[in-house]
Motif scaffolding. Structure first.
Motif, PDB file in Angstrom:
ATOM      1  N   MET A   1       0.836  -1.213   0.000  1.00 30.97           N
ATOM      2  CA  MET A   1       0.000   0.000   0.000  1.00 30.97           C
ATOM      3  C   MET A   1       0.867   1.258   0.000  1.00 30.97           C
ATOM      4  SD  MET A   1      -3.195  -0.864   0.062  1.00 30.97           S
ATOM      5  CE  MET A   1      -4.594  -1.173   1.080  1.00 30.97           C
ATOM      6  N   ARG A   2       1.940   1.261   0.795  1.00 23.20           N
ATOM      7  CA  ARG A   2       2.828   2.427   0.816  1.00 23.20           C
ATOM      8  C   ARG A   2       3.491   2.624  -0.544  1.00 23.20           C
ATOM      9  NH1 ARG A   2       4.957  -0.058   5.484  1.00 23.20           N
ATOM     10  NH2 ARG A   2       3.738   0.533   7.286  1.00 23.20           N
ATOM     11  N   ALA A   3       3.880   1.529  -1.185  1.00 23.42           N
ATOM     12  CA  ALA A   3       4.504   1.630  -2.510  1.00 23.42           C
ATOM     13  C   ALA A   3       3.513   2.194  -3.524  1.00 23.42           C
ATOM     14  CB  ALA A   3       5.008   0.262  -2.956  1.00 23.42           C
ATOM     15  N   GLN A   4       2.258   1.782  -3.445  1.00 24.52           N
ATOM     16  CA  GLN A   4       1.260   2.305  -4.374  1.00 24.52           C
ATOM     17  C   GLN A   4       0.992   3.784  -4.133  1.00 24.52           C
ATOM     18  OE1 GLN A   4      -2.096  -0.393  -4.138  1.00 24.52           O
ATOM     19  NE2 GLN A   4      -1.405  -1.383  -6.021  1.00 24.52           N
ATOM     20  N   LEU A   5       1.049   4.214  -2.882  1.00 25.67           N
ATOM     21  CA  LEU A   5       0.912   5.646  -2.605  1.00 25.67           C
ATOM     22  C   LEU A   5       2.027   6.437  -3.281  1.00 25.67           C
ATOM     23  CD1 LEU A   5      -0.144   5.830   1.144  1.00 25.67           C
ATOM     24  CD2 LEU A   5      -1.444   6.618  -0.833  1.00 25.67           C
ATOM     25  N   LEU A   6       3.257   5.947  -3.171  1.00 24.31           N
ATOM     26  CA  LEU A   6       4.376   6.626  -3.839  1.00 24.31           C
ATOM     27  C   LEU A   6       4.188   6.635  -5.348  1.00 24.31           C
ATOM     28  CD1 LEU A   6       7.420   5.308  -1.797  1.00 24.31           C
ATOM     29  CD2 LEU A   6       6.455   7.616  -1.771  1.00 24.31           C
ATOM     30  N   GLN A   7       3.683   5.538  -5.886  1.00 28.83           N
ATOM     31  CA  GLN A   7       3.442   5.469  -7.319  1.00 28.83           C
ATOM     32  C   GLN A   7       2.434   6.530  -7.752  1.00 28.83           C
ATOM     33  OE1 GLN A   7       2.129   1.603  -8.624  1.00 28.83           O
ATOM     34  NE2 GLN A   7       2.141   2.174 -10.775  1.00 28.83           N
ATOM     35  N   LEU A   8       1.397   6.712  -6.971  1.00 24.83           N
ATOM     36  CA  LEU A   8       0.392   7.727  -7.291  1.00 24.83           C
ATOM     37  C   LEU A   8       0.932   9.144  -7.128  1.00 24.83           C
ATOM     38  CD1 LEU A   8      -2.701   6.113  -5.581  1.00 24.83           C
ATOM     39  CD2 LEU A   8      -2.367   6.460  -8.021  1.00 24.83           C
TER      40      LEU A   8
ATOM     41  N   TYR B   1       3.963  10.296  -7.300  1.00 24.30           N
ATOM     42  CA  TYR B   1       4.999  10.669  -8.256  1.00 24.30           C
ATOM     43  C   TYR B   1       4.636  10.339  -9.705  1.00 24.30           C
ATOM     44  CZ  TYR B   1       7.961  11.889  -4.376  1.00 24.30           C
ATOM     45  OH  TYR B   1       8.486  12.495  -3.257  1.00 24.30           O
ATOM     46  N   SER B   2       3.388   9.968  -9.955  1.00 22.85           N
ATOM     47  CA  SER B   2       2.871   9.693 -11.311  1.00 22.85           C
ATOM     48  C   SER B   2       3.750   8.707 -12.062  1.00 22.85           C
ATOM     49  CB  SER B   2       2.744  10.989 -12.121  1.00 22.85           C
ATOM     50  OG  SER B   2       1.905  11.898 -11.470  1.00 22.85           O
ATOM     51  N   ILE B   3       4.085   7.627 -11.401  1.00 24.46           N
ATOM     52  CA  ILE B   3       4.874   6.569 -12.036  1.00 24.46           C
ATOM     53  C   ILE B   3       3.900   5.641 -12.745  1.00 24.46           C
ATOM     54  CG2 ILE B   3       6.491   4.692 -11.632  1.00 24.46           C
ATOM     55  CD1 ILE B   3       7.442   6.263  -9.148  1.00 24.46           C
ATOM     56  N   ARG B   4       4.153   5.380 -14.024  1.00 20.13           N
ATOM     57  CA  ARG B   4       3.175   4.708 -14.875  1.00 20.13           C
ATOM     58  C   ARG B   4       2.981   3.231 -14.588  1.00 20.13           C
ATOM     59  NH1 ARG B   4       5.915   7.545 -19.526  1.00 20.13           N
ATOM     60  NH2 ARG B   4       7.055   5.597 -19.556  1.00 20.13           N
ATOM     61  N   SER B   5       4.006   2.523 -14.157  1.00 13.90           N
ATOM     62  CA  SER B   5       3.876   1.089 -13.984  1.00 13.90           C
ATOM     63  C   SER B   5       4.624   0.617 -12.743  1.00 13.90           C
ATOM     64  CB  SER B   5       4.439   0.357 -15.216  1.00 13.90           C
ATOM     65  OG  SER B   5       5.843   0.534 -15.275  1.00 13.90           O
ATOM     66  N   GLU B   6       4.284  -0.600 -12.315  1.00 12.44           N
ATOM     67  CA  GLU B   6       4.968  -1.161 -11.156  1.00 12.44           C
ATOM     68  C   GLU B   6       6.441  -1.422 -11.452  1.00 12.44           C
ATOM     69  OE1 GLU B   6       2.901  -4.508  -9.569  1.00 12.44           O
ATOM     70  OE2 GLU B   6       1.062  -3.366  -9.263  1.00 12.44           O
ATOM     71  N   ARG B   7       6.741  -1.766 -12.682  1.00 10.29           N
ATOM     72  CA  ARG B   7       8.138  -1.994 -13.056  1.00 10.29           C
ATOM     73  C   ARG B   7       8.949  -0.714 -12.915  1.00 10.29           C
ATOM     74  NH1 ARG B   7       9.983  -5.268 -18.260  1.00 10.29           N
ATOM     75  NH2 ARG B   7       8.994  -6.817 -16.963  1.00 10.29           N
ATOM     76  N   MET B   8       8.386   0.404 -13.378  1.00  6.47           N
ATOM     77  CA  MET B   8       9.069   1.685 -13.233  1.00  6.47           C
ATOM     78  C   MET B   8       9.178   2.097 -11.757  1.00  6.47           C
ATOM     79  SD  MET B   8       7.523   3.821 -16.437  1.00  6.47           S
ATOM     80  CE  MET B   8       8.530   5.265 -16.146  1.00  6.47           C
ATOM     81  N   LEU B   9       8.161   1.755 -10.980  1.00  2.56           N
ATOM     82  CA  LEU B   9       8.203   2.036  -9.543  1.00  2.56           C
ATOM     83  C   LEU B   9       9.368   1.307  -8.893  1.00  2.56           C
ATOM     84  CD1 LEU B   9       6.916   3.220  -6.954  1.00  2.56           C
ATOM     85  CD2 LEU B   9       5.543   1.129  -6.851  1.00  2.56           C
ATOM     86  N   MET B  10       9.546   0.043  -9.213  1.00  2.00           N
ATOM     87  CA  MET B  10      10.648  -0.739  -8.631  1.00  2.00           C
ATOM     88  C   MET B  10      12.004  -0.163  -9.052  1.00  2.00           C
ATOM     89  SD  MET B  10       9.388  -2.890  -6.628  1.00  2.00           S
ATOM     90  CE  MET B  10       8.013  -1.844  -6.275  1.00  2.00           C
ATOM     91  N   GLU B  11      12.098   0.319 -10.275  1.00  3.20           N
ATOM     92  CA  GLU B  11      13.334   0.949 -10.717  1.00  3.20           C
ATOM     93  C   GLU B  11      13.620   2.215  -9.923  1.00  3.20           C
ATOM     94  OE1 GLU B  11      13.131   1.612 -14.913  1.00  3.20           O
ATOM     95  OE2 GLU B  11      13.030  -0.523 -15.372  1.00  3.20           O
ATOM     96  N   GLN B  12      12.573   3.002  -9.674  1.00  2.00           N
ATOM     97  CA  GLN B  12      12.749   4.254  -8.937  1.00  2.00           C
ATOM     98  C   GLN B  12      13.079   4.005  -7.470  1.00  2.00           C
ATOM     99  OE1 GLN B  12      12.706   7.437 -10.162  1.00  2.00           O
ATOM    100  NE2 GLN B  12      12.629   6.454 -12.159  1.00  2.00           N
ATOM    101  N   LEU B  13      12.442   2.990  -6.883  1.00  2.00           N
ATOM    102  CA  LEU B  13      12.720   2.680  -5.476  1.00  2.00           C
ATOM    103  C   LEU B  13      14.128   2.190  -5.318  1.00  2.00           C
ATOM    104  CD1 LEU B  13       9.406   0.991  -4.308  1.00  2.00           C
ATOM    105  CD2 LEU B  13      10.212   3.269  -3.763  1.00  2.00           C
TER     106      LEU B  13
END
Length: 84
Positions: A63-70, A72-84
């Motif tokens: 849930m915390r990861a999805q909040l960050l995704q929202l 920072y307007s990160i388009r996909s979970e793959r891009m989120l993992m790259e950013q984290l």
């Protein structure tokens, strides 16, 4: 089986993750609100998971990861993992 909501920050670095976020950053207050809400939902999460089996990723972390995704307007979970 539900995974534990613990951090392993000492595994990768000697600095704590909180050291990288300024004290006045809005994410700190959002994190406190999210932790409070997720703490109230902990009982519900426990009932949704089996008692045995392989431990999963803690739903609080997801849930915390999805909040960050929202935020920072990160388009996909793959891009989120790259950013984290």
């Amino acid at each position: 089986m539900r995974g534990a909501d613990v951090t392993q920050e000492s595994l990768f670095t000697v600095a704590k993750l909180a050291d990288f976020v300024p004290a006045s950053h809005p994410l700190r207050s959002i994190r406190a609100l999210a932790d409070e809400a997720l703490g109230r939902m902990s009982g519900l999460f426990s009932t949704l998971y089996a008692d045995t089996g392989r431990a999963s990723i803690a739903p609080e972390k997801l849930m915390r990861a999805q909040l960050l995704q929202l935020f920072y307007s990160i388009r996909s979970e793959r891009m989120l993992m790259e950013q984290l």
